[in-house]
Design a protein around this motif. Structure first.
Motif, PDB file in Angstrom:
ATOM      1  N   ALA A  14     -15.607  20.394   4.382  1.00  0.00           N
ATOM      2  CA  ALA A  14     -14.880  19.950   3.199  1.00  0.00           C
ATOM      3  C   ALA A  14     -15.222  18.498   2.867  1.00  0.00           C
ATOM      4  N   ILE A  15     -15.024  17.603   3.827  1.00  0.00           N
ATOM      5  CA  ILE A  15     -15.280  16.187   3.553  1.00  0.00           C
ATOM      6  C   ILE A  15     -15.592  15.457   4.862  1.00  0.00           C
ATOM      7  N   GLU A  16     -16.567  14.557   4.780  1.00  0.00           N
ATOM      8  CA  GLU A  16     -16.886  13.680   5.915  1.00  0.00           C
ATOM      9  C   GLU A  16     -15.805  12.602   5.969  1.00  0.00           C
ATOM     10  N   PRO A  17     -15.644  11.919   7.118  1.00  0.00           N
ATOM     11  CA  PRO A  17     -14.561  10.934   7.235  1.00  0.00           C
ATOM     12  C   PRO A  17     -14.462  10.005   6.017  1.00  0.00           C
ATOM     13  N   ILE A  18     -13.271   9.908   5.466  1.00  0.00           N
ATOM     14  CA  ILE A  18     -13.084   9.115   4.248  1.00  0.00           C
ATOM     15  C   ILE A  18     -11.860   8.214   4.404  1.00  0.00           C
ATOM     16  N   ASP A  19     -11.984   6.981   3.888  1.00  0.00           N
ATOM     17  CA  ASP A  19     -10.851   6.061   3.847  1.00  0.00           C
ATOM     18  C   ASP A  19     -10.437   5.888   2.394  1.00  0.00           C
ATOM     19  N   LEU A  20      -9.152   5.903   2.157  1.00  0.00           N
ATOM     20  CA  LEU A  20      -8.662   5.662   0.801  1.00  0.00           C
ATOM     21  C   LEU A  20      -7.397   4.845   0.914  1.00  0.00           C
ATOM     22  N   SER A  21      -7.184   3.955  -0.052  1.00  0.00           N
ATOM     23  CA  SER A  21      -5.879   3.318  -0.077  1.00  0.00           C
ATOM     24  C   SER A  21      -5.464   3.102  -1.519  1.00  0.00           C
ATOM     25  N   ILE A  22      -4.214   3.360  -1.798  1.00  0.00           N
ATOM     26  CA  ILE A  22      -3.697   3.216  -3.149  1.00  0.00           C
ATOM     27  C   ILE A  22      -2.497   2.288  -3.101  1.00  0.00           C
ATOM     28  N   GLY A  23      -2.519   1.262  -3.937  1.00  0.00           N
ATOM     29  CA  GLY A  23      -1.410   0.323  -3.982  1.00  0.00           C
ATOM     30  C   GLY A  23      -0.428   0.688  -5.067  1.00  0.00           C
ATOM     31  N   LYS A  24       0.684  -0.010  -5.079  1.00  0.00           N
ATOM     32  CA  LYS A  24       1.708   0.205  -6.098  1.00  0.00           C
ATOM     33  C   LYS A  24       1.110  -0.086  -7.473  1.00  0.00           C
ATOM     34  N   GLY A  25       1.285   0.841  -8.404  1.00  0.00           N
ATOM     35  CA  GLY A  25       0.813   0.622  -9.762  1.00  0.00           C
ATOM     36  C   GLY A  25      -0.681   0.731  -9.938  1.00  0.00           C
ATOM     37  N   GLU A  26      -1.357   1.248  -8.948  1.00  0.00           N
ATOM     38  CA  GLU A  26      -2.804   1.339  -9.055  1.00  0.00           C
ATOM     39  C   GLU A  26      -3.227   2.758  -9.445  1.00  0.00           C
ATOM     40  N   VAL A  27      -4.265   2.869 -10.261  1.00  0.00           N
ATOM     41  CA  VAL A  27      -4.868   4.168 -10.526  1.00  0.00           C
ATOM     42  C   VAL A  27      -6.244   4.165  -9.873  1.00  0.00           C
ATOM     43  N   ILE A  28      -6.391   4.993  -8.838  1.00  0.00           N
ATOM     44  CA  ILE A  28      -7.659   5.050  -8.113  1.00  0.00           C
ATOM     45  C   ILE A  28      -8.372   6.340  -8.487  1.00  0.00           C
ATOM     46  N   ARG A  35       0.865  -1.186   0.000  1.00  0.00           N
ATOM     47  CA  ARG A  35       0.000   0.000   0.000  1.00  0.00           C
ATOM     48  C   ARG A  35       0.896   1.227   0.000  1.00  0.00           C
ATOM     49  N   ILE A  36       0.802   2.060  -1.012  1.00  0.00           N
ATOM     50  CA  ILE A  36       1.657   3.245  -1.041  1.00  0.00           C
ATOM     51  C   ILE A  36       1.045   4.347  -0.206  1.00  0.00           C
ATOM     52  N   LEU A  37      -0.245   4.595  -0.441  1.00  0.00           N
ATOM     53  CA  LEU A  37      -0.895   5.666   0.300  1.00  0.00           C
ATOM     54  C   LEU A  37      -2.102   5.112   1.024  1.00  0.00           C
ATOM     55  N   GLU A  38      -2.201   5.424   2.282  1.00  0.00           N
ATOM     56  CA  GLU A  38      -3.374   5.022   3.040  1.00  0.00           C
ATOM     57  C   GLU A  38      -3.884   6.205   3.835  1.00  0.00           C
ATOM     58  N   ALA A  39      -5.174   6.482   3.674  1.00  0.00           N
ATOM     59  CA  ALA A  39      -5.783   7.535   4.487  1.00  0.00           C
ATOM     60  C   ALA A  39      -6.900   6.879   5.269  1.00  0.00           C
ATOM     61  N   SER A  40      -6.979   7.169   6.565  1.00  0.00           N
ATOM     62  CA  SER A  40      -8.068   6.566   7.320  1.00  0.00           C
ATOM     63  C   SER A  40      -8.787   7.617   8.150  1.00  0.00           C
ATOM     64  N   GLY A  41     -10.105   7.617   7.984  1.00  0.00           N
ATOM     65  CA  GLY A  41     -10.953   8.508   8.769  1.00  0.00           C
ATOM     66  C   GLY A  41     -10.646   9.981   8.587  1.00  0.00           C
ATOM     67  N   LEU A  42     -10.164  10.316   7.382  1.00  0.00           N
ATOM     68  CA  LEU A  42      -9.750  11.692   7.135  1.00  0.00           C
ATOM     69  C   LEU A  42     -10.980  12.591   6.986  1.00  0.00           C
ATOM     70  N   SER A  43     -11.067  13.657   7.786  1.00  0.00           N
ATOM     71  CA  SER A  43     -12.220  14.541   7.649  1.00  0.00           C
ATOM     72  C   SER A  43     -11.827  15.967   7.954  1.00  0.00           C
ATOM     73  N   ARG A  44     -12.626  16.886   7.405  1.00  0.00           N
ATOM     74  CA  ARG A  44     -12.451  18.306   7.687  1.00  0.00           C
ATOM     75  C   ARG A  44     -13.819  18.942   7.561  1.00  0.00           C
ATOM     76  N   SER A  45     -14.211  19.677   8.587  1.00  0.00           N
ATOM     77  CA  SER A  45     -15.569  20.204   8.590  1.00  0.00           C
ATOM     78  C   SER A  45     -15.767  21.175   7.428  1.00  0.00           C
ATOM     79  N   ILE A  47       2.185   7.223   4.104  1.00  0.00           N
ATOM     80  CA  ILE A  47       2.843   6.877   2.845  1.00  0.00           C
ATOM     81  C   ILE A  47       3.778   5.725   3.148  1.00  0.00           C
ATOM     82  N   CYS A  48       3.576   4.587   2.467  1.00  0.00           N
ATOM     83  CA  CYS A  48       4.366   3.382   2.709  1.00  0.00           C
ATOM     84  C   CYS A  48       4.476   3.104   4.203  1.00  0.00           C
TER      85      CYS A  48
END
Lengths: 507, 327
Positions: free
Chosen positions: A277-291, A265-275, A321-322
């Motif tokens: 702007a965005i409600e809590p969001i999870d994202l993960s991007i692996g090597k060679g992946e286009v998300i 997993r290159i990039l992992e975001a967990s429970g990221l939120s900002r009033s 990151i990594c």
């Protein structure tokens, strides 16, 4: 003449771009008329023509049956078309009462301003909007919602027939928006014609009688809101999905083969939120992946990207990151960790127009090395030359000023800038906006080949077919909340639209 | 929904009143005879020209601009006035009226450059400053005494306050200028437009206010008060000299800022400017009373005060922004 405000075949061009053509917009008295469209569809251009900021190149405007030609916003206002802009144009340090009457203050018989009358009348006017506040208080001590009401009340003082509200709810919470809608309904009963611009579909359905949809500077149609399904509305806004899908089938397959989701997993975001702007969001991007991050305008796409890259601070959640956690709100930290960001507004936030292609390309690399380890001139030229060739950037030389390049090539310069440093994950916010069709597919292929080489990519686009074509997986956002992920066969323009349209309205 | 009931715009002027009160009380307790009617009247008289100039400057600063030309306009007014009356025998009152008109015209011309070509006031009035200073030196490098019995009589005129103390002419003009300025700022459309432009010129344009006309008016007004200050200064010193009023523009700006007007524009009150002038006067007088301190200490104290007020303003601006973006 049935219509309060009518335009006939309106068009306008800016250097090199046909911004609007053949618009027949018709507003009735006593209706709320939504103006819908994606970014760049021409909504704000149309508003600017109607409110006297721009003059149309072709076509005519009729107000109450009489042809009008405005040379300034003031003139439009005095003819009865008032606009409340998204960034409220009032004077924050003056009192509420004064903001209402600035420039049109009543005077006493001795010629001085009649402050008593100004305060009394202000209270009366605001109470018509069901707003009881201390009008002698400074405007900036009140919330955005109240300032919005004050701006509306001011436009009513100019005996407006037409009231233009440009994204009035974008910074309001749910209760405030409901209050605004109550006011709008009241004005509608008084016979005003209201043009309402929003990117919230729910709000469009809640308040509007009819909706005019624009796309790429053309009018797609005018619909009765009651008889318009969400699916049809989205289709009108983003274009014919079926056709787009068929056309893009080949490269889509390619996107899927290139997707090799390894464990890394290159990039992992967990429970990221900002009033706001965005409600809590999870994202993960692996090597060679286009998300992909798909969603309509205002759904929180760019906001998420800004938080990931550390431009805005998250309220909660973290980005890794990594595996190593990033300091929040620190772009330099994100860059050092291997993140790159191509912002939506590349002219003001991406390129430095007066600097050369070479200087723009080495920017991030130099920043991460620090000033004490300056890159030599020859080294710089070698790096620039390598990327100009690798990404086939069309420029007369590496010393050409970036502002003279076409949009697609400017975008490549920004990508090259990040590739030159130790890039692991690249965030692209609307990388193909404003560039021509041929360059678009070139850009898409470039992104796919970068992913083949092991780069993780977060791809943000409002063009659904592009998301479906390039991405192995896509997170779908609506009203600043992640509502799901699509991959495989489900990831199609149709599928994304069904997901956005489906379900209950997000509160 | 509402923020606490503290009006941020009132904080600087409250600070000004407090500073003036403290300084005046401290000086009165420390020095015998400081707390007297005569010293109080002299505070007004000795600083009248600077205060009058500062009234015009307040409008420039309120609009987010600045007028650097005022000091040289004072000198230029003085030298022309002395030359015409003493050497050419012109009618004193007619000459004064003509010079007030000329000062207003000079400000109007600078205002036109600022309004029509969107030039920064700093540059335009800097050019005006050099122009007026140069002109006065071409007219005469020597000091020219003012010889006019009528004007001497006018300068001596005063309203009796007690058996021995009178409130003199220069002080009356200062108070009248501040009252007139306050009235313009609070009770005319022009005055309110000045505040609007100072806070947000962009919004003022979008609200349909006559931004250009207002800007021209601001510099015309500042030019008028500068030449009025010049006339009063000439009466005060009984002479015109091409090098007088050097740095006066900066003292006036200091008075305006210490008087609670935000240097970024949009917030401030004319009476505050008068207090700013009097604060400088109190410091100067106290140092004279002391007798041992070098008079340049005035500058050091004024400098420190200015610094504190600028910090205060920044803090207010920040807290206001915080509230604006807050929930």
């Amino acid at each position: 003449m049935d219509y309060l405000l009518e335009t006939s075949r309106i068009g306008i061009s800016f250097p090199g771009v046909k911004a609007l053509s053949g618009i027949d917009f018709r507003l009735k008295a006593g209706e709320v008329h939504a103006l819908m469209g994606q970014n760049g569809a021409g909504k704000s251009t149309l508003l600017k023509i109607l409110s006297g900021v721009y003059r149309q190149d072709e076509g005519r405007i009729f107000l109450k049956g009489r042809e009008v030609n405005f040379s300034s916003p003031t003139e439009a206002q005095h003819s009865g078309i008032s606009t409340v802009h998204q960034e409220i144009n009032l004077i924050p340090t003056l009192s509420v009462a004064e903001n209402l009457f600035l420039g049109i203050q009543p005077r006493t018989s001795s010629g001085r301003l009649d402050w008593k009358k100004i305060h009394r009348d202000s209270e009366n006017i605001l109470s018509r909007l069901d707003l009881r506040i201390d009008v002698s208080e400074q405007l900036n001590s009140y919330s955005t919602a109240i300032r919005q009401f004050v701006a509306i009340a001011r436009s009513l003082l100019f005996s407006a027939d037409v009231l233009i509200l440009d994204e009035p709810t974008s910074s309001l919470d749910k209760d405030e928006a409901a209050k605004l809608f109550a006011v709008i309904r009241g004005l509608k009963r008084d016979g005003l014609g209201i043009i309402f611009v929003t990117h919230f579909l729910d709000q469009m359905y809640e308040i509007s009688d009819r909706a005019t949809v624009l796309r790429n500077g053309e009018m797609i149609g005018c619909f009765e809101a009651a008889g318009l399904s969400r699916m049809d509305l989205i289709t009108a806004m983003v274009g014919d999905a079926q056709a787009a899908r068929a056309e893009n089938e080949p490269s889509k397959r390619r996107a899927r083969t290139s997707q090799a989701p390894g464990d890394e997993r290159i990039l992992e975001a967990s429970g990221l939120s900002r009033s706001g702007a965005i409600e809590p969001i999870d994202l993960s991007i692996g090597k060679g992946e286009v998300i992909g991050l798909a969603g309509l305008l205002g759904s929180g796409r760019s906001e998420t990207a800004r938080i990931l890259f550390g431009i805005d601070a998250p309220d909660k959640g973290d980005v890794r990151i990594c595996g190593s956690r990033l300091k929040p709100c620190s772009p330099i930290d994100a860059i050092m960790a291997g993140m790159g960001f191509c912002p939506e507004d590349r002219k003001t936030e991406g390129i430095i127009g007066n600097l050369s292609v070479r200087e723009n390309i080495i920017l991030a690399l130099q920043a991460s090395r620090g000033l004490r380890r300056m890159l030599g001139r020859e080294e710089q030229a070698a790096i620039a030359g390598k990327f100009i060739e690798a990404l086939s950037i069309k420029t007369s030389s590496a010393e050409e000023a970036v502002k003279n390049l076409s949009g697609g090539n400017q975008q490549k310069v920004i990508i090259a800038r990040w590739l030159a440093s130790n890039l692991r994950v690249l965030i692209l916010d609307e990388p193909t906006r404003g560039i021509d069709v041929a360059s678009k597919s070139e850009m898409q292929n470039l992104i796919l080949s970068l992913a083949d080489q092991g780069l993780g990519v977060l791809f943000i686009s409002s063009e659904l077919d592009e998301v479906a074509r390039c991405c192995g997986r896509a997170a779908v956002l609506r009203d600043r909340r992640k509502i799901g992920e699509l991959s495989g066969d489900e990831l199609s323009p149709d599928g994304i639209m069904r997901m956005i349209a489906g379900g209950e309205s997000a509160a | 929904m509402r923020a606490p009931n503290i009006k941020a715009r009132h904080v600087p002027i409250i600070a000004t009143v407090v500073v003036f009160g403290l300084l005046y009380a401290a000086a009165s307790m420390h020095f015998r005879n400081f707390f007297s009617l005569r010293v109080f009247a002299n505070l007004f008289t000795d600083n009248a020209f600077m205060g009058i100039v500062a009234v015009g400057m307040t409008f420039a600063v309120l609009s987010g601009g600045i007028d650097l030309s005022v000091g040289s306009v004072v000198a230029c007014t003085g030298i022309i006035m002395s030359k015409l009356i003493t050497q050419h025998g012109f009618d004193p009152f007619l000459t004064a009226a003509m010079l007030l008109a000329a000062g207003t015209l000079f400000g109007t011309i600078m205002g036109c450059f600022i309004a029509f070509y969107d030039l920064p006031p700093f540059i335009v009035t800097l050019a005006g400053m050099f122009f007026a200073r140069g002109s006065s030196q071409i007219i005469s490098l020597e000091s020219i005494p003012l010889k006019s019995d009528v004007l001497t009589a006018v300068a001596k005129f005063g309203i009796p306050m007690s058996a021995r103390v009178r409130f003199p002419f220069a002080a009356i003009v200062l108070v009248a200028s501040v009252l007139a300025g306050t009235w313009i700022a609070q009770f005319t459309k022009f005055g309110r437009n000045v505040y609007a432009i100072g806070d947000s010129e962009q919004s003022a344009v979008m609200m349909g206010l006559p931004v250009r006309r207002t800007k021209i008016g601001i510099y015309a007004l500042s030019g008028f008060f500068a030449s009025l200050g010049g006339v009063i200064y000439t009466l005060y010193t009984s002479a015109g000299y091409s090098l007088s009023g050097m740095g006066l523009e900066l003292d006036a700006i200091a008075s305006v800022v210490i008087g609670g007007t935000l240097l970024s524009g949009g917030v401030g009150y004319l009476p505050g400017t008068l207090l700013g002038v009097l604060i400088q006067g109190v410091i100067k007088t106290a140092i004279i009373f002391d007798g041992t301190l070098n008079s340049w200490w005035t500058k050091i104290i004024i400098g420190s005060l200015l610094f504190i007020f600028i910090l205060l303003q920044t803090w207010i601006a920040k807290s206001a922004r915080f509230r604006r973006s807050g929930p």
